[in-house]
Design a protein around this motif. Structure first.
Motif, PDB file in Angstrom:
ATOM      1  N   LEU A 100      91.472  72.684 -65.514  1.00 27.10           N
ATOM      2  CA  LEU A 100      91.982  73.035 -64.180  1.00 27.10           C
ATOM      3  C   LEU A 100      93.502  73.101 -64.225  1.00 27.10           C
ATOM      4  CD1 LEU A 100      91.600  73.539 -61.143  1.00 27.10           C
ATOM      5  CD2 LEU A 100      91.753  71.050 -60.818  1.00 27.10           C
ATOM      6  N   ARG A 153      96.652  73.527 -61.840  1.00 24.90           N
ATOM      7  CA  ARG A 153      97.048  73.493 -60.436  1.00 24.90           C
ATOM      8  C   ARG A 153      98.519  73.086 -60.333  1.00 24.90           C
ATOM      9  NH1 ARG A 153      93.879  67.969 -58.333  1.00 24.90           N
ATOM     10  NH2 ARG A 153      94.972  66.541 -59.744  1.00 24.90           N
ATOM     11  N   VAL A 176      87.905  66.845 -59.373  1.00 24.50           N
ATOM     12  CA  VAL A 176      88.735  66.126 -60.342  1.00 24.50           C
ATOM     13  C   VAL A 176      88.384  64.641 -60.337  1.00 24.50           C
ATOM     14  CG1 VAL A 176      91.088  65.372 -60.861  1.00 24.50           C
ATOM     15  CG2 VAL A 176      90.644  67.767 -60.289  1.00 24.50           C
ATOM     16  N   TYR A 205      86.259  68.077 -64.870  1.00 23.71           N
ATOM     17  CA  TYR A 205      87.105  68.891 -65.743  1.00 23.71           C
ATOM     18  C   TYR A 205      87.480  68.074 -66.981  1.00 23.71           C
ATOM     19  CZ  TYR A 205      87.563  72.003 -61.740  1.00 23.71           C
ATOM     20  OH  TYR A 205      87.291  72.846 -60.704  1.00 23.71           O
ATOM     21  N   VAL A 253      93.007  68.345 -66.769  1.00 24.80           N
ATOM     22  CA  VAL A 253      93.657  68.770 -65.520  1.00 24.80           C
ATOM     23  C   VAL A 253      95.159  68.791 -65.776  1.00 24.80           C
ATOM     24  CG1 VAL A 253      94.056  68.254 -63.087  1.00 24.80           C
ATOM     25  CG2 VAL A 253      91.846  67.711 -64.135  1.00 24.80           C
ATOM     26  N   ASP A 286      98.660  69.397 -64.011  1.00 27.13           N
ATOM     27  CA  ASP A 286      99.461  69.580 -62.803  1.00 27.13           C
ATOM     28  C   ASP A 286     100.787  70.196 -63.217  1.00 27.13           C
ATOM     29  OD1 ASP A 286      97.555  68.531 -61.051  1.00 27.13           O
ATOM     30  OD2 ASP A 286      98.162  66.484 -61.552  1.00 27.13           O
TER      31      ASP A 286
END
Length: 532
Positions: free
Chosen positions: A44, A46, A85, A90, A93, A95
C-alpha cells in the motif's frame, strides 16, 4: 485495493459503516469463483497514516474541482484502507508524505527485495543537484550551462544526448515518437543516475528543456533536487544573438512553443532575465548557484554579555523601518571582548543604503571614548545573494547559533551559510590577508595590534579549511600550535601584548612569529611541476 474501493462505494450507497461495508464485500467475494493460486505481495502506497490528510492529498491531485459526494468517497476510502492496514492485510505499507518519485522507487524496490522478490535496482544515487535549463532559442541556455560548469563545477549534459543513449539501450529508434513525455522524463532520469554513478558527478545540468510535460514530470521524479531554470530574453536581443534570419528564429521558436517550452516558465524554480550584459548574467547565475540550498531562519535577539548599554543606544540610533537586522560581530557583546584591544563591530542589514543615509545616520554613530567602532552596512539584496566577505558569512553562521543578533525585523529570515561555504569564501580571501599582513610587517614600527589580528586571521582561515571553525584568538592559536607544529608559531601571550603594546621584545617576537607563519603558508600547498 479493489476490496477497499468496493467497500467505500458501499458505505456511500448503502449507508453502512466502513467495517460493515468491508464484511459485505468479503461475503460477496466468498461466492465468486476462486482464482488460480499465485504468489502475491500486497503493498500500500499512501501519503499519510492520518485519514483526513490522506483524503485531502488525494483530492488535491484531482485536475478539476469535485463535488461533495466524491469528497466523501475519498474520505471513506482512506478510512477503509486504514482498517485494512490495522488488520495486517498488506505485506508492506509505505507512508510517502511528499517524497519524490525517485525516493518512492528506491523505498519500494528495497522493500520488495527484502521480501525475496527479484527487482532490478536503480543505479546508485549520488547526485545532489540536477539543474534543468529551459528557454526559447538564443536565450542563453548554453551560456548558463557553461557558467555552471566553469564556475561551480557542474557537469554539463544535453537532454537529446541522454535520450539517444536511453533509446539505444532500450532498442528504440525514436524516443520522441515512441515514448510519451512522462516516459522520456523517466528514461532521462535513469541515464542521469547512471552517468552520475559512473563519473562520481554530484551536480549535473541538462539542456535544453523544450517539453512542458516532460520537464514537469522531472520535478516530480527528483523533487527539490531538481531545479528548473528558465532563461528569458527580449526577442530583439535574441534576434541579435542569432546567426540565422529572423524568420528562421521565429520558426524555431514556434516549434518549441508548440512543445510547451514557453510554459516551462510557469513551473520554473528560477527565472533569469538574460537581456542585459554578460556580467549581469554571471552575477545572477552565481547568486542562484550559491543560495539554492541556503536555509533561512527567523531568530530571536540575544542579550549581549558586555557593552549592553552602548549596543542598545547604537541600535536605537540606527533603527528605522528599512533595517532588516543588526548583529554584533567578532568579540563585540561577548565575554571574549578585551579592554584596550578589541573593537566594537556591528553589522547592519538594510533594504537600501544610500549615500545620504550612510553619511547622516551611519556616519554619526556615537562612539565610546577610547574604543574604535566599526559599522558594516549591507543591503538585504547583498545578504540574500551572499555578496559578502568571509567575516560576514561567519557572523551569519554565529547568529544562527544564537550569538550576536541585536535586532531582527518581523518576517525577515536570515540566510545561514553552511560550513563548506564559510571555508570556501575564507580561502578565497587568503591572498588578500597575506598581502595586508606583509604590508604591516614592512612598517618601521609595525602596529602590534594589527599584526596580531592578522596572525590570528591567517591561522583561522587555514584551520577552517582543516575543519576547525574557531573564533577567539586563544582558541585559534592553541589549535594552530596543535595541528600545525611545523609552523613553529609561538607568539607572545595576548595579555602581555595588551599590557605592554610598545615593548620592543614582545613586538619583535610577534613579528618573527608572523614571518614564520607566512613562510610556512608559502610552502603549505607546494607542488612540483614535472615536464618532459
Amino acid at each position: 485495493m479493489l476490496r477497499a474501493t468496493c467497500a467505500a462505494t458501499a458505505v456511500l450507497k448503502e449507508g453502512l459503516s466502513p467495517v460493515k461495508a468491508l464484511r459485505l464485500v468479503e461475503r460477496i467475494e466468498a461466492d465468486l469463483p476462486v482464482a488460480a493460486p499465485r504468489h502475491e505481495t500486497h503493498v500500500l502506497l499512501r501519503r499519510s497514516a492520518d485519514t483526513t490528510q490522506e483524503a485531502a492529498e488525494a483530492l488535491r491531485r484531482e485536475p478539476q474541482p469535485v463535488d461533495g459526494r466524491y469528497t466523501a468517497y475519498q474520505h471513506t476510502l482512506a478510512e477503509v484502507l486504514s482498517i485494512q492496514v490495522n488488520r495486517g492485510e498488506y505485506h508492506a505499507v509505505l507512508d510517502l508524505g511528499f517524497a519524490p518519485i525517485l525516493d518512492v522507487q528506491c523505498m519500494l524496490r528495497a522493500r520488495l527485495a527484502a521480501a525475496g522478490i527479484t527487482v532490478e535496482p536503480l543505479p546508485g544515487d549520488v547526485l545532489n543537484r540536477l539543474w534543468v535549463l529551459g528557454g526559447l532559442s538564443e536565450s542563453g541556455k548554453s551560456t548558463v550551462g557553461d557558467l555552471l560548469r566553469h564556475e561551480h563545477g557542474v557537469t554539463r549534459l544535453k537532454i537529446g544526448y541522454l535520450l539517444d543513449v536511453a533509446a539505444m539501450r532500450a532498442g528504440v529508434s525514436d524516443p520522441y515518437e515512441e515514448w510519451s513525455e512522462y516516459e522520456q522524463a523517466q528514461r532521462l532520469s535513469e541515464e542521469v543516475l547512471r552517468f552520475a554513478q559512473a563519473n562520481k558527478a554530484r551536480a549535473i545540468s541538462v539542456e535544453s528543456a523544450h517539453r512542458f510535460q516532460s520537464t514537469s514530470h522531472l520535478k516530480r521524479v527528483w523533487g527539490q533536487r531538481c531545479q528548473v531554470v528558465f532563461i528569458d530574453s527580449d526577442p530583439s536581443v535574441r534576434a541579435q544573438r542569432a546567426t540565422e534570419t529572423k524568420s528562421q528564429l521565429r520558426n524555431r521558436d514556434a516549434i518549441k512553443r508548440e512543445r510547451g517550452a514557453a510554459r516551462i516558465a510557469d513551473i520554473a524554480d528560477h527565472t533569469i532575465d538574460n537581456s542585459g550584459t554578460l556580467g549581469a548574467l554571471k552575477l545572477a547565475v552565481n547568486r542562484m548557484a550559491l543560495t539554492v540550498d541556503l536555509p533561512r531562519v527567523g531568530l530571536h535577539a540575544s542579550k549581549p554579555a558586555t557593552h549592553s548599554s552602548w549596543l542598545e543606544q547604537a541600535t536605537e540610533h540606527l533603527l528605522d523601518e528599512e533595517v532588516a537586522c543588526m548583529l554584533a560581530t567578532g568579540s563585540t557583546g561577548t565575554t571574549s571582548w578585551r579592554e584596550g584591544w578589541s573593537d566594537l563591530d556591528l553589522l547592519l542589514v538594510r533594504d537600501t543604503a544610500p549615500a545620504a543615509w550612510l553619511r547622516d545616520v551611519a556616519g554619526c554613530l556615537p562612539e565610546p571614548e577610547g574604543i574604535k567602532v566599526g559599522l558594516s552596512v549591507f543591503t538585504t539584496t547583498d545578504i540574500d545573494a551572499l555578496r559578502v566577505p568571509p567575516r560576514v558569512v561567519q557572523a551569519l553562521r554565529r547568529a544562527a547559533q544564537g550569538e550576536g543578533l541585536l535586532y531582527r525585523r518581523a518576517g525577515y529570515l536570515l540566510p545561514v551559510p553552511n560550513v563548506a561555504h564559510g571555508d570556501r569564501t575564507s580561502r578565497g580571501e587568503l591572498g588578500l590577508v597575506v598581502m595586508t599582513t606583509r604590508r604591516l610587517l614592512a612598517q618601521p614600527q609595525p602596529d602590534v595590534r594589527a599584526v596580531h589580528k592578522h596572525l590570528v586571521l591567517l591561522a583561522k582561515l587555514v584551520l577552517r579549511a582543516d575543519g576547525h571553525d574557531l573564533h577567539t584568538a586563544d582558541e585559534v592559536l592553541t589549535a594552530w600550535h596543535s595541528h600545525h607544529p611545523a609552523a613553529e608559531c609561538t607568539p607572545p601571550d595576548l595579555s602581555d601584548l595588551i599590557r605592554h603594546p610598545t615593548d620592543p621584545v614582545l613586538r619583535d617576537q610577534l613579528v618573527e612569529t608572523t614571518d614564520r607563519l607566512l613562510t610556512y603558508l608559502d610552502q603549505l600547498d607546494h607542488t612540483e611541476r614535472t615536464s618532459r
